[in-house]
Motif scaffolding. Structure first.
Motif, PDB file in Angstrom:
ATOM      1  N   SER A   1     -23.159  15.616 170.591  1.00 46.70           N
ATOM      2  CA  SER A   1     -23.104  14.388 169.819  1.00 46.70           C
ATOM      3  C   SER A   1     -21.671  13.870 169.698  1.00 46.70           C
ATOM      4  O   SER A   1     -21.421  12.663 169.814  1.00 46.70           O
ATOM      5  CB  SER A   1     -23.694  14.627 168.419  1.00 46.70           C
ATOM      6  N   GLU A   2     -20.731  14.790 169.500  1.00 42.13           N
ATOM      7  CA  GLU A   2     -19.322  14.407 169.372  1.00 42.13           C
ATOM      8  C   GLU A   2     -18.795  13.856 170.697  1.00 42.13           C
ATOM      9  O   GLU A   2     -18.060  12.872 170.725  1.00 42.13           O
ATOM     10  CB  GLU A   2     -18.508  15.632 168.926  1.00 42.13           C
ATOM     11  N   GLN A   3     -19.196  14.504 171.790  1.00 39.76           N
ATOM     12  CA  GLN A   3     -18.769  14.028 173.108  1.00 39.76           C
ATOM     13  C   GLN A   3     -19.328  12.632 173.379  1.00 39.76           C
ATOM     14  O   GLN A   3     -18.633  11.761 173.911  1.00 39.76           O
ATOM     15  CB  GLN A   3     -19.227  15.011 174.190  1.00 39.76           C
ATOM     16  N   ALA A   4     -20.609  12.414 172.997  1.00 40.73           N
ATOM     17  CA  ALA A   4     -21.221  11.102 173.192  1.00 40.73           C
ATOM     18  C   ALA A   4     -20.516  10.050 172.340  1.00 40.73           C
ATOM     19  O   ALA A   4     -20.292   8.908 172.791  1.00 40.73           O
ATOM     20  CB  ALA A   4     -22.709  11.167 172.836  1.00 40.73           C
ATOM     21  N   ARG A   5     -20.158  10.432 171.094  1.00 43.30           N
ATOM     22  CA  ARG A   5     -19.453   9.490 170.215  1.00 43.30           C
ATOM     23  C   ARG A   5     -18.087   9.116 170.781  1.00 43.30           C
ATOM     24  O   ARG A   5     -17.700   7.933 170.799  1.00 43.30           O
ATOM     25  CB  ARG A   5     -19.283  10.115 168.824  1.00 43.30           C
ATOM     26  N   LEU A   6     -17.358  10.116 171.281  1.00 40.94           N
ATOM     27  CA  LEU A   6     -16.029   9.853 171.841  1.00 40.94           C
ATOM     28  C   LEU A   6     -16.122   8.996 173.098  1.00 40.94           C
ATOM     29  O   LEU A   6     -15.276   8.114 173.328  1.00 40.94           O
ATOM     30  CB  LEU A   6     -15.325  11.182 172.151  1.00 40.94           C
ATOM     31  N   ALA A   7     -17.167   9.248 173.901  1.00 46.33           N
ATOM     32  CA  ALA A   7     -17.352   8.454 175.122  1.00 46.33           C
ATOM     33  C   ALA A   7     -17.665   7.002 174.779  1.00 46.33           C
ATOM     34  O   ALA A   7     -17.125   6.062 175.393  1.00 46.33           O
ATOM     35  CB  ALA A   7     -18.472   9.054 175.971  1.00 46.33           C
ATOM     36  N   ALA A   8     -18.539   6.795 173.779  1.00 50.39           N
ATOM     37  CA  ALA A   8     -18.885   5.437 173.350  1.00 50.39           C
ATOM     38  C   ALA A   8     -17.665   4.727 172.760  1.00 50.39           C
ATOM     39  O   ALA A   8     -17.433   3.532 173.004  1.00 50.39           O
ATOM     40  CB  ALA A   8     -20.007   5.494 172.328  1.00 50.39           C
ATOM     41  N   GLU A   9     -16.864   5.466 172.000  1.00 50.76           N
ATOM     42  CA  GLU A   9     -15.664   4.890 171.407  1.00 50.76           C
ATOM     43  C   GLU A   9     -14.656   4.489 172.480  1.00 50.76           C
ATOM     44  O   GLU A   9     -14.002   3.431 172.389  1.00 50.76           O
ATOM     45  CB  GLU A   9     -15.038   5.910 170.443  1.00 50.76           C
ATOM     46  N   SER A  10     -14.561   5.324 173.521  1.00 52.51           N
ATOM     47  CA  SER A  10     -13.635   5.030 174.620  1.00 52.51           C
ATOM     48  C   SER A  10     -14.065   3.767 175.365  1.00 52.51           C
ATOM     49  O   SER A  10     -13.245   2.905 175.718  1.00 52.51           O
ATOM     50  CB  SER A  10     -13.575   6.212 175.576  1.00 52.51           C
ATOM     51  N   THR A  11     -15.397   3.652 175.591  1.00 52.70           N
ATOM     52  CA  THR A  11     -15.928   2.474 176.279  1.00 52.70           C
ATOM     53  C   THR A  11     -15.684   1.210 175.449  1.00 52.70           C
ATOM     54  O   THR A  11     -15.283   0.155 175.982  1.00 52.70           O
ATOM     55  CB  THR A  11     -17.438   2.653 176.533  1.00 52.70           C
TER      56      THR A  11
END
Length: 267
Positions: free
Chosen positions: A220-230
Motif C-alpha cells: 500500500s505504501e509503495q502504491a501511495r508513493l508511486a501515485a504521489e510521484s505520478t
C-alpha cells in the motif's frame, strides 16, 4: 547349638508398566493426550503441581498389587518433575487431587465401581468420567466431588446431550463438552486450553497474519508513493506549461496548499 540363618528381605519391584502392549482407540488416546498436555501447560509455572497420564500410582508400600492407573491425574503439593511411576509413600503421603478417566463400555465396571472406591479411599477430591463415544454415560461427561468422605455429583450445566460443562474446584477450570469434544476452559478469561502443538500452530498463524499485514502495508505504501510521484510529475508539467498554481489546483481537484506540498517552493 541353634544356628540362626539371616533371611534377606525380598526387594519388591514397582514396575512402571505391566509388560503388556497398551491398546486404546484413537479417540481415547487423542482426548487423553489433549487433557494431560493442556493441563500440564496451564500449570507449567507451578513447581508444586504434578500432572501425569496413564502411569501407575502405588498406594501401599510393600504391596505392588495396590496400584491404579488413571487416564489423567493432577497432584498438588509435590515436585513438578518426571517420574517412572508415583509412589504415595515417597511423596509424603500426598495423593492425587483430580482424576479424569476417558471411559468406554469396555472399562465401565472399573471406572464406575472399582476405581471410585480406590479414589475415595485415597482422598481424591474430584473424579471425572468422559465417555467420548457415548457408549453408556448420559450425559457423556460426569463428575463427583469428595464431601464428608463420600462422592457427591457435581452439577452439570446442560445445554444438550453432547454440549455441557462442569466446574472443577480443584483445578479452577471448566470442563466443557462442545458437540461431543472435551475442552478445558479458563473461566476468568474465557479461553480454552491448548496443547503445545495447538499453541505452536496458533503462534504460527499469528506470525503469518502479522507478516501478511506488514506485506500489505508495504504494498500500500509503495502504491501511495508511486501515485504521489505520478501526480508530482503531472503538476510539474502543468506548471511548466504556464499554468498558475491556482489553475493547476483547480484542474486536478486539489487545494493550492496540497499542490505546493507536491512541488515545494520551486513554483
Amino acid at each position: 547349638m541353634t544356628i540362626l540363618t539371616q533371611v534377606e528381605p525380598v526387594e519388591i519391584e514397582y514396575p512402571s508398566s505391566d509388560g503388556e502392549p497398551m491398546a486404546e482407540s484413537d479417540i481415547t488416546r487423542d482426548y487423553r493426550t489433549y487433557s494431560v498436555e493442556a493441563v500440564k501447560l496451564y500449570f507449567q509455572e507451578r513447581s508444586d503441581v504434578y500432572v501425569s497420564a496413564n502411569s501407575f500410582i502405588y498406594y501401599e508400600e510393600g504391596n505392588n498389587q495396590a496400584v491404579v492407573a488413571p487416564a489423567v491425574y493432577v497432584v498438588f503439593g509435590v515436585a513438578n518433575r518426571k517420574r517412572d511411576n508415583y509412589k504415595v509413600w515417597e511423596e509424603g503421603g500426598i495423593t492425587p487431587d483430580f482424576v479424569l478417566e476417558i471411559t468406554s463400555e469396555t472399562t465401565q465396571t472399573k471406572d464406575q465401581e472399582t476405581k471410585p472406591e480406590i479414589y475415595r479411599a485415597l482422598g481424591v477430591r474430584e473424579y471425572f468420567q468422559y465417555d467420548p463415544s457415548g457408549d453408556y454415560l448420559n450425559p457423556i461427561l460426569q463428575g463427583v466431588r469428595l464431601i464428608n468422605n463420600q462422592y457427591e455429583p457435581i452439577a452439570a450445566n446442560n445445554i444438550a446431550f453432547d454440549t455441557l460443562w462442569l466446574f472443577s474446584e480443584v483445578l479452577e477450570l471448566e470442563l466443557h463438552i462442545i458437540s461431543g469434544e472435551l475442552r478445558f476452559k479458563v473461566p476468568q478469561t474465557g479461553e480454552f486450553l491448548k496443547t503445545h502443538k495447538e499453541e505452536n500452530l496458533g503462534r504460527l498463524a499469528e506470525q503469518q497474519a502479522r507478516l501478511a499485514a506488514e506485506s500489505a502495508f508495504q504494498q500500500s505504501e509503495q502504491a501511495r508513493l508511486a501515485a504521489e510521484s505520478t501526480l508530482r510529475s503531472l503538476v510539474t508539467q502543468l506548471l511548466n506549461s504556464g499554468m498558475s498554481l491556482e489553475q493547476v489546483a483547480q484542474t486536478i481537484n486539489l487545494s493550492t496548499l496540497e499542490v505546493r506540498g507536491l512541488v515545494g517552493e520551486n513554483f
